[in-house]
Design a protein around this motif. Structure first.
Motif, PDB file in Angstrom:
ATOM      1  N   SER A 114      11.153  24.711  74.084  1.00  0.00           N
ATOM      2  CA  SER A 114      11.455  23.818  75.200  1.00  0.00           C
ATOM      3  C   SER A 114      10.702  22.495  75.117  1.00  0.00           C
ATOM      4  O   SER A 114      11.127  21.508  75.725  1.00  0.00           O
ATOM      5  N   THR A 165      21.881  24.822  72.422  1.00  0.00           N
ATOM      6  CA  THR A 165      21.330  24.503  73.739  1.00  0.00           C
ATOM      7  C   THR A 165      20.635  25.702  74.365  1.00  0.00           C
ATOM      8  O   THR A 165      19.563  25.557  74.969  1.00  0.00           O
ATOM      9  N   CYS A 169      16.769  25.574  75.486  1.00  0.00           N
ATOM     10  CA  CYS A 169      16.440  25.534  76.914  1.00  0.00           C
ATOM     11  C   CYS A 169      16.005  26.877  77.480  1.00  0.00           C
ATOM     12  O   CYS A 169      15.864  27.012  78.704  1.00  0.00           O
ATOM     13  N   PHE A 221      19.960  24.534  88.656  1.00  0.00           N
ATOM     14  CA  PHE A 221      19.274  23.610  87.752  1.00  0.00           C
ATOM     15  C   PHE A 221      20.001  23.520  86.413  1.00  0.00           C
ATOM     16  O   PHE A 221      20.231  22.429  85.882  1.00  0.00           O
ATOM     17  N   GLU A 222      20.368  24.663  85.862  1.00  0.00           N
ATOM     18  CA  GLU A 222      21.053  24.663  84.559  1.00  0.00           C
ATOM     19  C   GLU A 222      22.461  24.077  84.678  1.00  0.00           C
ATOM     20  O   GLU A 222      22.924  23.400  83.757  1.00  0.00           O
ATOM     21  N   CYS A 223      23.123  24.314  85.787  1.00  0.00           N
ATOM     22  CA  CYS A 223      24.459  23.749  85.985  1.00  0.00           C
ATOM     23  C   CYS A 223      24.395  22.219  85.987  1.00  0.00           C
ATOM     24  O   CYS A 223      25.180  21.554  85.297  1.00  0.00           O
ATOM     25  N   VAL A 224      23.442  21.675  86.731  1.00  0.00           N
ATOM     26  CA  VAL A 224      23.280  20.216  86.771  1.00  0.00           C
ATOM     27  C   VAL A 224      22.899  19.681  85.401  1.00  0.00           C
ATOM     28  O   VAL A 224      23.414  18.651  84.940  1.00  0.00           O
ATOM     29  N   LEU A 225      21.994  20.379  84.729  1.00  0.00           N
ATOM     30  CA  LEU A 225      21.491  19.906  83.439  1.00  0.00           C
ATOM     31  C   LEU A 225      22.572  19.934  82.369  1.00  0.00           C
ATOM     32  O   LEU A 225      22.735  18.970  81.609  1.00  0.00           O
ATOM     33  N   GLN A 226      23.331  21.004  82.287  1.00  0.00           N
ATOM     34  CA  GLN A 226      24.297  21.145  81.194  1.00  0.00           C
ATOM     35  C   GLN A 226      25.540  20.279  81.404  1.00  0.00           C
ATOM     36  O   GLN A 226      26.229  19.970  80.426  1.00  0.00           O
ATOM     37  N   GLN A 228      25.299  17.334  81.963  1.00  0.00           N
ATOM     38  CA  GLN A 228      24.865  16.058  81.410  1.00  0.00           C
ATOM     39  C   GLN A 228      24.644  16.135  79.898  1.00  0.00           C
ATOM     40  O   GLN A 228      23.854  15.371  79.345  1.00  0.00           O
ATOM     41  N   ILE A 276      29.422  17.216  89.406  1.00  0.00           N
ATOM     42  CA  ILE A 276      28.140  17.912  89.491  1.00  0.00           C
ATOM     43  C   ILE A 276      27.813  18.280  90.932  1.00  0.00           C
ATOM     44  O   ILE A 276      27.361  19.394  91.221  1.00  0.00           O
ATOM     45  N   THR A 280      27.589  22.134  92.154  1.00  0.00           N
ATOM     46  CA  THR A 280      26.299  22.606  92.661  1.00  0.00           C
ATOM     47  C   THR A 280      26.427  23.169  94.068  1.00  0.00           C
ATOM     48  O   THR A 280      25.869  24.238  94.378  1.00  0.00           O
TER      49      THR A 280
END
Length: 305
Positions: A114, A165, A169, A221-226, A228, A276, A280
């Motif tokens: 990470s 990924t 992560c 958190f992972e939904c928002v991050l991935q 992008q 997003i 979310t």
């Protein structure tokens, strides 16, 4: 000096402490968000100026096959990565939630990926997955099989991006789960042990309900991050082959900084922001409602499962 004046003075003093953060927050987040919304209504380039076109940029996006393909790629990637990055770290945290040196060593091993930059991660995995001379192709050659085109086959290139990924992560959500597991009172486990509750019953009745908020946090958190996704396809495949690995952010980058159509890129950015936000909110409400219903329906821990 009256009590009301002292209270008012104290409020202004507290506001002075918060002011630097609010200033940075407004300048770096709120203002760019509002400016991007305004820019999406203009046909403009990087050299300044522009013509007001209303919602024409958004209409163009929904007719743009390249953009629609990037949206499909992004949703596919999120579906491939978010479930593993929610479940696998929890499984690792359950295994490594011990005070032994071996557990501490493996916590460091899994977390170490990470801290690597996306450049190092993509360089390493490119050497592993490349069709000619890659580690994976050399291993398959030892068994007389043909090399798998991980990075040049449109059907599996996004799966390759997902594997990279997930490996990269995995560490942070694992540490979040470990922190949550260590907050669970030991008395509850001791009571379950006295009641002869099995490990499986303890997991479902004590552990998972206790860390349910962390599970929701990790999933969001992972939904928002991935959503992008950018660095991996940009550095490994440049969005290829035939756009099969081009996500929305890479589309925005190409439109804004290669074609210089910043108004069109801003409109795509607003659509990504809306996606997003909706994803979310839906995930949050569905997960919290399910966790509440399961908590209400959960029986007490007694006897063997």
């Amino acid at each position: 000096m009256t009590a009301s004046s002292l209270k008012s003075r104290g409020s202004w003093t507290n506001a002075l402490f918060v002011a630097p953060y609010l200033f940075v927050y407004l300048c770096l987040l709120i203002y760019p968000l509002i400016a991007g919304m305004g820019l999406s209504l203009f046909k403009a380039d990087l050299f300044g100026g522009g013509t007001f076109v209303g919602f024409e940029n958004f209409a163009r996006l929904f007719r743009d096959e390249v953009f629609l393909q990037s949206v499909a790629n992004t949703f596919y990637f999120v579906a491939l990565t978010v479930p593993p990055l929610t479940v696998l770290p929890l499984f690792l945290a359950l295994l490594l939630n011990r005070t032994t040196r071996v557990a501490a060593f493996f916590r460091g091993v899994f977390f170490s990926s990470s801290v690597l930059s996306v450049t190092i991660v993509t360089l390493v995995w490119r050497m592993i997955l490349m069709s000619e001379g890659g580690l994976a192709s050399n291993i398959t050659a030892l068994f007389g099989a043909e090399a798998i085109a991980f990075l040049s086959d449109p059907k599996i290139v996004m799966i390759s991006m997902a594997i990279i990924t997930v490996w990269w992560c995995l560490g942070l959500p694992m540490m979040l789960y470990l922190s949550a597991l260590q907050q669970v009172p030991k008395d509850i486990y001791e009571a379950a042990e006295l009641d002869n509750a099995s490990w499986w019953r303890t997991l479902w009745s004590i552990t998972l309900p206790s860390v349910s908020r962390t599970i929701i946090l990790v999933a969001i958190f992972e939904c928002v991050l991935q959503f992008q996704l950018f660095g991996q396809p940009q550095l490994i495949t440049q969005g290829g082959p035939n756009g099969a690995s081009r996500p929305i952010v890479l589309f925005i980058f190409e439109i804004g900084f290669r074609r210089w159509d910043v108004g069109y890129a801003a409109a795509a950015s607003q659509i990504l922001f809306a996606i997003i936000l909706i994803a979310t909110l839906v995930q949050y409400f569905v997960t919290t409602r399910r966790s509440r219903s399961e908590a209400l329906a959960q029986p007490k821990v007694r006897g063997n499962a």
